[in-house]
Scaffold this motif. Structure first.
Motif, mmCIF file in Angstrom:
data_model
loop_
_atom_site.group_PDB
_atom_site.id
_atom_site.type_symbol
_atom_site.label_atom_id
_atom_site.label_comp_id
_atom_site.label_asym_id
_atom_site.label_seq_id
_atom_site.Cartn_x
_atom_site.Cartn_y
_atom_site.Cartn_z
ATOM 1 N N PRO A 101 36.226 -17.967 -19.919
ATOM 2 C CA PRO A 101 37.015 -16.929 -19.246
ATOM 3 C C PRO A 101 36.501 -15.507 -19.474
ATOM 4 C CG PRO A 101 38.471 -18.538 -20.265
ATOM 5 C CD PRO A 101 37.085 -18.826 -20.762
ATOM 6 N N THR A 107 38.029 -14.701 -15.683
ATOM 7 C CA THR A 107 39.435 -14.347 -15.489
ATOM 8 C C THR A 107 39.987 -13.469 -16.610
ATOM 9 O OG1 THR A 107 40.245 -16.306 -16.690
ATOM 10 C CG2 THR A 107 39.816 -16.540 -14.311
ATOM 11 N N LYS A 109 41.578 -14.622 -19.026
ATOM 12 C CA LYS A 109 42.795 -15.284 -19.510
ATOM 13 C C LYS A 109 42.377 -16.340 -20.542
ATOM 14 C CE LYS A 109 46.017 -15.785 -16.529
ATOM 15 N NZ LYS A 109 47.017 -14.835 -17.112
ATOM 16 N N ARG A 126 50.402 -19.659 -25.908
ATOM 17 C CA ARG A 126 50.415 -19.094 -24.570
ATOM 18 C C ARG A 126 49.099 -18.379 -24.287
ATOM 19 N NH1 ARG A 126 56.460 -16.457 -23.741
ATOM 20 N NH2 ARG A 126 57.651 -18.393 -24.051
ATOM 21 N N TYR A 127 48.703 -18.378 -23.042
ATOM 22 C CA TYR A 127 47.506 -17.654 -22.645
ATOM 23 C C TYR A 127 47.738 -16.150 -22.799
ATOM 24 C CZ TYR A 127 45.418 -21.878 -20.699
ATOM 25 O OH TYR A 127 44.866 -23.123 -20.555
ATOM 26 N N ASP A 129 45.973 -12.240 -21.791
ATOM 27 C CA ASP A 129 45.033 -11.522 -20.934
ATOM 28 C C ASP A 129 44.208 -10.576 -21.795
ATOM 29 O OD1 ASP A 129 45.742 -12.583 -18.353
ATOM 30 O OD2 ASP A 129 47.627 -11.465 -18.523
#
Length: 210
Positions: A101, A107, A109, A126-127, A129
């Motif tokens: 990523p 992305t 993420k 949890r992902y 950013d």
């Protein structure tokens, strides 16, 4: 071989300065590689605050949160050094969830952890950013030579004698894996930065292997 003794504090400052100035505006994926006895996690942790003080966002990830389930790690027993070398790390998961990523055009993420090796179940993290320009600090052992994409690699090197002396007896079965790593991955020649850590209180930068 040219070796430059350096204090732990100055080592962190020099590494932080190098990382902070690298790839401005782009993600920087950094591996802090070394056996547990060299404390790569502590080194990675120590870099977080100085990097942030220099204006770089930081994401800390540990390879120990990307181990395979126990049924796969212990398929050949709990103390098999070849399995420890080849099969314990979920390289595919690490690549898929963390490193890819942060490829150019990725992305951003990232899943910061995948598997809890103590409870032997998914972490259900949890992902997050990761903003452009952030530094990923990934610590772990036996990370190099796996075709994982990093912009910069730091290897904490120990002689065989120092590693044996500083490895707890219950973990001595891993020593053949580290010996194999030295021969196959050759981290002292392939890493961008090599730090001699036979005595973590008195590190030294290996600047020329000759």
């Amino acid at each position: 071989m040219r070796v430059r003794p350096i204090s732990p504090e100055l080592l962190v400052e020099e590494l932080s300065e190098r990382l902070a100035s690298a790839s401005p505006g782009e993600w920087l994926r950094v591996a802090v590689d070394g056996p547990d006895a060299a404390a790569p996690g502590e080194m990675a942790d120590a870099l977080v605050a100085p990097l942030r003080a220099r204006g770089r966002d930081v994401l800390r990830v540990s390879a120990r949160d990307f181990l395979r389930p126990a049924s796969l790690r212990y398929e050949f027993g709990r103390h098999d050094p070849n399995a420890f070398y080849d099969d314990w790390l979920d390289s595919g998961g690490l690549l898929r969830e963390v490193l890819a990523p942060l490829d150019p055009g990725g992305t951003g993420k990232v899943l910061p952890s995948l598997w809890d090796p103590v409870r032997d179940r998914a972490t259900r993290a949890r992902y997050v950013d990761v903003p452009p320009g952030a530094v990923l600090l990934l610590d772990g052992a036996l990370l190099l030579g796996r075709w994982l994409p990093f912009e910069l690699t730091v290897h904490l090197s120990m002689s065989a004698a120092a590693l044996a002396r500083r490895t707890p007896q219950e973990d001595a079965w891993t020593l053949p894996a580290h010996e194999r790593y030295e021969h196959e991955a050759d981290p002292r020649h392939t890493a961008d930065v090599v730090v001699k850590m036979d005595d973590p209180r008195h590190p030294a930068l290996i600047e020329d292997l000759g």
